[in-house]
Structures are given as structure tokens and as C-alpha cells.
Enzyme design. Structure first.
Site, PDB file in Angstrom:
ATOM      1  N   CYS A  74     -45.953  14.578   4.061  1.00 18.07           N
ATOM      2  CA  CYS A  74     -45.911  14.441   2.593  1.00 18.07           C
ATOM      3  C   CYS A  74     -47.260  14.717   1.960  1.00 18.07           C
ATOM      4  CB  CYS A  74     -45.443  13.036   2.222  1.00 18.07           C
ATOM      5  SG  CYS A  74     -46.438  11.737   2.968  1.00 18.07           S
ATOM      6  N   GLU A  96     -42.066   6.131  -2.546  1.00 20.60           N
ATOM      7  CA  GLU A  96     -43.110   6.921  -1.884  1.00 20.60           C
ATOM      8  C   GLU A  96     -42.551   8.331  -1.782  1.00 20.60           C
ATOM      9  OE1 GLU A  96     -46.108   5.943  -0.790  1.00 20.60           O
ATOM     10  OE2 GLU A  96     -45.973   3.789  -1.030  1.00 20.60           O
TER      11      GLU A  96
HETATM   12  P1  NAD Z   1     -34.874  12.824   1.415  1.00 19.04           P
HETATM   13  O1  NAD Z   1     -35.182  12.345   0.049  1.00 19.04           O
HETATM   14  O2  NAD Z   1     -33.942  13.962   1.577  1.00 19.04           O
HETATM   15  O3  NAD Z   1     -34.284  11.640   2.325  1.00 19.04           O
HETATM   16  C1  NAD Z   1     -34.869  10.357   2.389  1.00 19.04           C
HETATM   17  C2  NAD Z   1     -33.778   9.324   2.613  1.00 19.04           C
HETATM   18  O4  NAD Z   1     -32.844   9.392   1.545  1.00 19.04           O
HETATM   19  C3  NAD Z   1     -32.990   9.530   3.894  1.00 19.04           C
HETATM   20  O5  NAD Z   1     -32.809   8.267   4.509  1.00 19.04           O
HETATM   21  C4  NAD Z   1     -31.676  10.122   3.434  1.00 19.04           C
HETATM   22  O6  NAD Z   1     -30.571   9.764   4.227  1.00 19.04           O
HETATM   23  C5  NAD Z   1     -31.522   9.543   2.041  1.00 19.04           C
HETATM   24  N1  NAD Z   1     -30.770  10.432   1.142  1.00 19.04           N
HETATM   25  C6  NAD Z   1     -30.714  11.794   1.176  1.00 19.04           C
HETATM   26  N2  NAD Z   1     -29.936  12.257   0.179  1.00 19.04           N
HETATM   27  C7  NAD Z   1     -29.474  11.182  -0.491  1.00 19.04           C
HETATM   28  C8  NAD Z   1     -28.629  10.997  -1.613  1.00 19.04           C
HETATM   29  N3  NAD Z   1     -28.080  12.041  -2.247  1.00 19.04           N
HETATM   30  N4  NAD Z   1     -28.369   9.742  -2.026  1.00 19.04           N
HETATM   31  C9  NAD Z   1     -28.932   8.665  -1.409  1.00 19.04           C
HETATM   32  N5  NAD Z   1     -29.731   8.789  -0.334  1.00 19.04           N
HETATM   33  C10 NAD Z   1     -30.006  10.016   0.127  1.00 19.04           C
HETATM   34  O7  NAD Z   1     -36.297  13.148   2.071  1.00 19.04           O
HETATM   35  P2  NAD Z   1     -36.594  13.757   3.497  1.00 19.04           P
HETATM   36  O8  NAD Z   1     -36.156  15.178   3.528  1.00 19.04           O
HETATM   37  O9  NAD Z   1     -36.119  12.843   4.564  1.00 19.04           O
HETATM   38  O10 NAD Z   1     -38.203  13.695   3.512  1.00 19.04           O
HETATM   39  C11 NAD Z   1     -38.991  14.669   2.914  1.00 19.04           C
HETATM   40  C12 NAD Z   1     -39.510  14.228   1.566  1.00 19.04           C
HETATM   41  O11 NAD Z   1     -40.092  12.946   1.661  1.00 19.04           O
HETATM   42  C13 NAD Z   1     -40.624  15.132   1.056  1.00 19.04           C
HETATM   43  O12 NAD Z   1     -40.515  15.282  -0.345  1.00 19.04           O
HETATM   44  C14 NAD Z   1     -41.882  14.358   1.413  1.00 19.04           C
HETATM   45  O13 NAD Z   1     -43.008  14.698   0.637  1.00 19.04           O
HETATM   46  C15 NAD Z   1     -41.428  12.957   1.162  1.00 19.04           C
HETATM   47  N6  NAD Z   1     -42.220  11.996   1.923  1.00 19.04           N
HETATM   48  C16 NAD Z   1     -43.032  11.135   1.250  1.00 19.04           C
HETATM   49  C17 NAD Z   1     -43.833  10.248   1.954  1.00 19.04           C
HETATM   50  C18 NAD Z   1     -44.760   9.290   1.245  1.00 19.04           C
HETATM   51  O14 NAD Z   1     -45.246   8.378   1.903  1.00 19.04           O
HETATM   52  N7  NAD Z   1     -45.017   9.435  -0.040  1.00 19.04           N
HETATM   53  C19 NAD Z   1     -43.780  10.221   3.340  1.00 19.04           C
HETATM   54  C20 NAD Z   1     -42.932  11.103   3.992  1.00 19.04           C
HETATM   55  C21 NAD Z   1     -42.149  11.979   3.277  1.00 19.04           C
END
Ligand code: NAD
Length: 476
Positions: free
Chosen positions: A254, A220
Site C-alpha cells: 500500500c 487503512e
Molecule cells: P479490497 O478492498 O479489495 O479488499 C479488502 C477486504 O474487503 C477483503 O477482506 C475483501 O474480502 C473485502 N471486500 C472486497 N470487496 C468487498 C465488497 N464489495 N464489500 C465488502 N467487502 C469487500 O483490497 P485488497 O485488494 O485486498 O487490497 C489492496 C488495497 O488495499 C490497495 O488499495 C492497498 O493500497 C490497500 N492497502 C492498504 C493498507 C494500509 O495499511 N493503508 C495496507 C494494505 C493494503
């Protein structure tokens, strides 16, 4: 989970929980409808009893207004829980499928069996609902779960851990708080399924890790979700909906409209209505937006600086701030800010904004608007504000998006009957209600022969058998 553990200790600790869960997974798979519903009700009751705590932790994390916790998190969570409880018996029941004439004597059915060991990784922007909603579906489908909330909202992550520790033994559901080190250690484990919500960049890391074990994934993700406002739109209504959709959770949603494409003939009245909508929501008594209790903050200084960088880059390259622009770095505060005269070479038109900055572009023909959308990755959401059915269909036929809402914003997340999710760069797989249950289930085809045989087609392929095969191919 102690994040100060050495890498080896950390992976040993995670592996121990993973192994305990994997050992228990077959028992979890045998749970009945009632047993799964009882587990889901535990969460439902806990959430009801701790509503004030949930609101408090999110205020501590980024001043999310209590009303937005209710609208954006708990409303959707309770809807998912009620829907799952109501329909789970039906979803779990094998579904009879039709049989072709060539297979007469057999019957076929579709069974949903749990995938087994699953990992759920959540983002920070809706930190509670985006952790617990997939958990509901994972339990409904009969899986054991390791869950990692985001480290950027530590108060919420702590409360989630407390809740899961209160409600479930580790062999069924376990929570791991921590940053990407923990995330990467979790991704080393051979899960059967990974349900990830977050950025497209980390989505790629997750899918690469999943490939090592051929684990299935639900991704997602996010991206730049456009909104088109055509000349037939009800201007005041569209402006209000888009202002709300952009500013809820301070633009850190998002499916927030990322940029607007407004027909040139209505641009000026639309902008006027947009300003009025912002004033009525965040400065109804003439006080600055910064004093509004209804306006959240950017989650941390890194994201605040990222947004300021996007804004500065655009302004340096010739964009104009026509609404807002005030900020307070200490408070991670940024006013709702509209940018006009934006161009494709500005980073604001390339990166997902994920904050309260809104580029507004105008277009003369629908084809121009569609071209701007289609030269980017497929979005998570596409909004159309129009009362012209032909225009709406024209846009739907020529674009692709995870979901589309016509004449409103954000509501697609709220209907549990609607598949929610992206396409390619904005995501793989769908969530909400049955779609989520499906993501956490293997769809197993089961065929049973009751009478008859296919023996007449077996070798040796005599002339008679060959004739029969030809007849079967031709007529059945
Ligand atoms: P992110 O991808 O930075 O983090 C998400 C998760 O991944 C966190 O638990 C984090 O600890 C982990 N993570 C971060 N870096 C990592 C790495 N290098 N290796 C492995 N895991 C890692 O996202 P965010 O900043 O928490 O959220 C914002 C993003 O999420 C935006 O792009 C937003 O559009 C998207 N989002 C999508 C939905 C949806 O339902 N489609 C909902 C909410 C947010």
C-alpha cells in the site's frame, strides 16, 4: 465458515457468533492488564512456533519469498506485540488532565474503555500482519473481535483461522473466511467499531455500512503515493531505496512508491542507477528476473490482467517502456517495468498501480512536482529524496499525506511509535502502537467533584448572580 450456506443461514450464523460475543463483551472489558497480555503472548508464541508454516502459506498464495515474510510481516508484528506488552499497563491507566480555575474542586481524567464488539477486515497483500496486528490492539484495548482475512490468499486465511481456533474461544475472537458475500453479511451487524484495511472503493462501502449503526471506523486505504527525487539527492542511494520499495512484494504494497517525480537535471543518471539497482537485486548473476527467488508474483490472473491493461493503455497513448516489460501470464509474472513519457490522461496516472510498474516523470521546479501531487487525492505516503532542507520543508508545507519518509522508503510502517495511516481518500484514523490502541478504545472523560459547588450560579438569576456569572466569564 461454510460459504455455500444460503444467505439467511449465513446471516443467522454470523448473528449467533456476534450475539455470543456481545454478551461476553462486558467480561472482556473487565480483563486486567495481565490477562490481556497473556492473550497477546498466546499469539506471540504461536507465531514463533509456526514461522515456517506462515512462510509456506504465503509462498503458496503468491510466491512471497520467505525473507519478505520475515521483513514485511513478522518483523512488524513482533515489534507491535513487544511494544504493546511493554506499554499496555501505562496505556490502560487513567490519565489525569488539568482543571481550569472555574472548575476548582473538581478533577478530570481520561479513561480508555473498550469499544466493545469490533470487526477487522484485512486485505491480501500482507495477509498475516494486516489481520493480526489490529487484532493485537483490539485485544489490548479489551474488545471481542470478528476477523475476516482476504479470500485472495486462501492458504494464509486458513492458517489464521487455525491459529485463532487454537488460541481463543469463539466468544472472544472468531475468524470468518470468505469473499465479499461474507464481508457484506458481516457489515450488516451492529459492530461498535470496524477496522478495515483495503482499497478506497471498498472503504466507502464499509463506511456506508458503518453509518447505519453509527459505528466508528478506522480505514487503512491506499492510493497513489508519489516520490520526489530532487537534484540534491544521493542518486545511487535513492535509486536503490526506490527500486526496493517498488518491488518488495512485487509492488503490491500500500505504501509502495506509485510514481516518481525526478528533477530533470538528474533524470538520466538516476535511471541508470535505478537499472543497476534492479539488476543487483533480481539478476545479480545475469539470470532473468523470472528465475529470481527474491521476486514475488502478482496475486492472481485478475490483478495480472488489470496491470497489463494499465500498461497497454499507457503505451497506446504514447508512453515508453524504458526498463523491463517482460511478462508471463501463466505465472502472473511481470518484470519490474519503468514507463516514461506518461501523461495524466493515461489510466496508469489515475489508478493505484499496486504492481511492479513505475511511471517516472521529470520536473523542472518544485512547484510543478507539487502541483502534480496536489491535483490527485491525498496520498497514503509521500517520499522525499533530498539533502536540501529548504526543499524538504517547502514540500512538507505544501502537500498533505498520511506519512512522509525523507531519504528512504516504506520504513514508516516499522516504527511503532509513529502514527501510520492515510488522510481522506487514503484512510481515516491511524494505527501502530498506542495509535492503534486508541482506535479500538473509547476515550471517556471522567470528572469528579471533591469539594465546592457551582450553586452560586444557579437560577434565579438575581442581579447578584448575574454579576457573579459576568465575573466568572471575564476572569476565569
Ligand atoms: P479490497 O478492498 O479489495 O479488499 C479488502 C477486504 O474487503 C477483503 O477482506 C475483501 O474480502 C473485502 N471486500 C472486497 N470487496 C468487498 C465488497 N464489495 N464489500 C465488502 N467487502 C469487500 O483490497 P485488497 O485488494 O485486498 O487490497 C489492496 C488495497 O488495499 C490497495 O488499495 C492497498 O493500497 C490497500 N492497502 C492498504 C493498507 C494500509 O495499511 N493503508 C495496507 C494494505 C493494503
Amino acid at each position: 465458515m461454510n460459504t455455500l450456506l444460503s444467505e439467511t443461514d449465513l446471516s443467522n450464523e454470523l448473528k449467533a457468533v456476534f450475539d455470543a460475543q456481545r454478551q461476553y463483551a462486558p467480561q472482556m472489558a473487565l480483563t486486567t492488564v495481565d490477562q490481556r497480555i497473556e492473550r497477546i503472548r498466546r499469539i506471540q508464541t504461536w507465531v514463533k512456533d509456526h514461522e515456517a508454516d506462515i512462510q509456506r502459506v504465503m509462498y503458496e498464495d503468491f510466491r512471497k519469498p520467505a525473507a519478505e515474510v520475515l521483513i514485511g510481516e513478522l518483523l512488524a508484528l513482533q515489534a507491535e506485540i513487544k511494544h504493546t506488552i511493554r506499554h499496555l499497563a501505562h496505556w490502560m491507566k487513567p490519565q489525569r488532565l488539568p482543571t481550569p480555575l472555574s472548575l476548582v474542586g473538581t478533577k478530570s481524567s481520561l479513561h480508555h474503555e473498550p469499544k466493545g464488539s469490533v470487526l477487522i477486515m484485512a486485505p491480501w497483500n500482507y495477509p498475516f500482519v494486516l489481520s493480526i496486528r489490529p487484532l493485537i490492539s483490539a485485544i489490548a484495548a479489551g474488545n471481542v473481535v470478528m476477523l475476516k482475512p482476504s479470500e485472495l490468499t486462501p492458504h494464509t486465511a486458513g492458517l489464521i483461522r487455525q491459529m485463532i481456533t487454537d488460541l481463543f474461544p469463539v466468544k472472544e475472537v472468531a475468524v470468518f473466511e470468505g469473499n465479499e458475500t461474507i464481508a457484506q453479511a458481516l457489515l450488516e451487524l451492529p459492530f461498535n467499531h470496524i477496522f478495515f484495511t483495503g482499497s478506497p472503493a471498498v472503504g466507502r462501502i464499509v463506511m456506508t455500512a458503518a453509518a447505519k449503526h453509527l459505528a466508528s471506523v478506522t480505514l487503512e486505504l491506499g492510493g497513489k503515493s508519489p516520490a520526489i527525487v530532487d537534484e540534491s539527492a544521493t542518486i545511487k542511494q535513492a535509486a536503490g531505496q526506490l527500486a526496493w520499495g517498488k518491488c518488495l512484494n512485487n509492488g503490491q504494497t500500500c505504501i509502495a512508491p506509485d510514481y516518481l517525480l525526478v528533477h530533470e537535471s538528474i533524470k538520466e543518471p538516476f535511471m541508470q542507477a535505478f537499472r543497476e539497482a534492479l539488476t543487483s537485486m533480481y539478476s545479480p548473476d545475469g539470470k532473468p528476473v523470472e528465475q529470481s527467488d527474491s521476486y514475488a508474483r502478482i496475486v492472481n490472473s485478475k490483478h495480472f490482467q488489470r496491470l497489463r491493461g494499465l500498461l497497454d493503455d499507457a503505451v497506446e497513448k504514447g508512453a515508453t517502456v524504458t526498463v523491463g516489460g517482460k511478462m508471463n501470464a501463466d505465472q502472473h509474472f511481470m518484470e519490474p517495468t519503468v514507463l516514461e513519457n506518461v501523461r495524466d490522461d493515461m489510466r496508469i496516472m489515475q489508478d493505484e498501480i499496486f504492481g511492479p510498474i513505475l511511471p517516472v516523470l521529470s520536473y523542472a521546479t518544485l512547484d510543478q512536482a507539487i502541483q502534480i501531487i496536489n491535483q490527485r487525492e491525498k496520498p497514503l505516503a509521500l517520499y522525499i529524496h533530498s539533502h536540501n532542507r529548504k526543499n524538504t520543508q517547502y514540500i512538507l508545507d505544501r502537500t498533505s499525506a498520511g506519512d512522509t519518509v525523507i531519504n528512504d522508503t516504506l520504513l514508516q510502517f516499522g516504527n511503532v511509535e509513529l502514527p501510520f495511516g492515510g488522510v481522506n481518500n487514503s484512510g481515516l484514523g491511524k494505527s501502530n502502537g498506542f495509535f492503534s490502541f486508541q482506535e479500538f478504545s473509547n476515550q471517556r472523560g471522567v470528572m469528579q467533584r471533591d469539594f465546592g459547588t457551582m450553586k452560586f450560579l444557579y437560577p434565579p438569576y438575581t442581579d447578584r448572580v448575574k454579576k457573579l456569572i459576568s465575573l466568572v466569564v471575564k476572569y476565569l
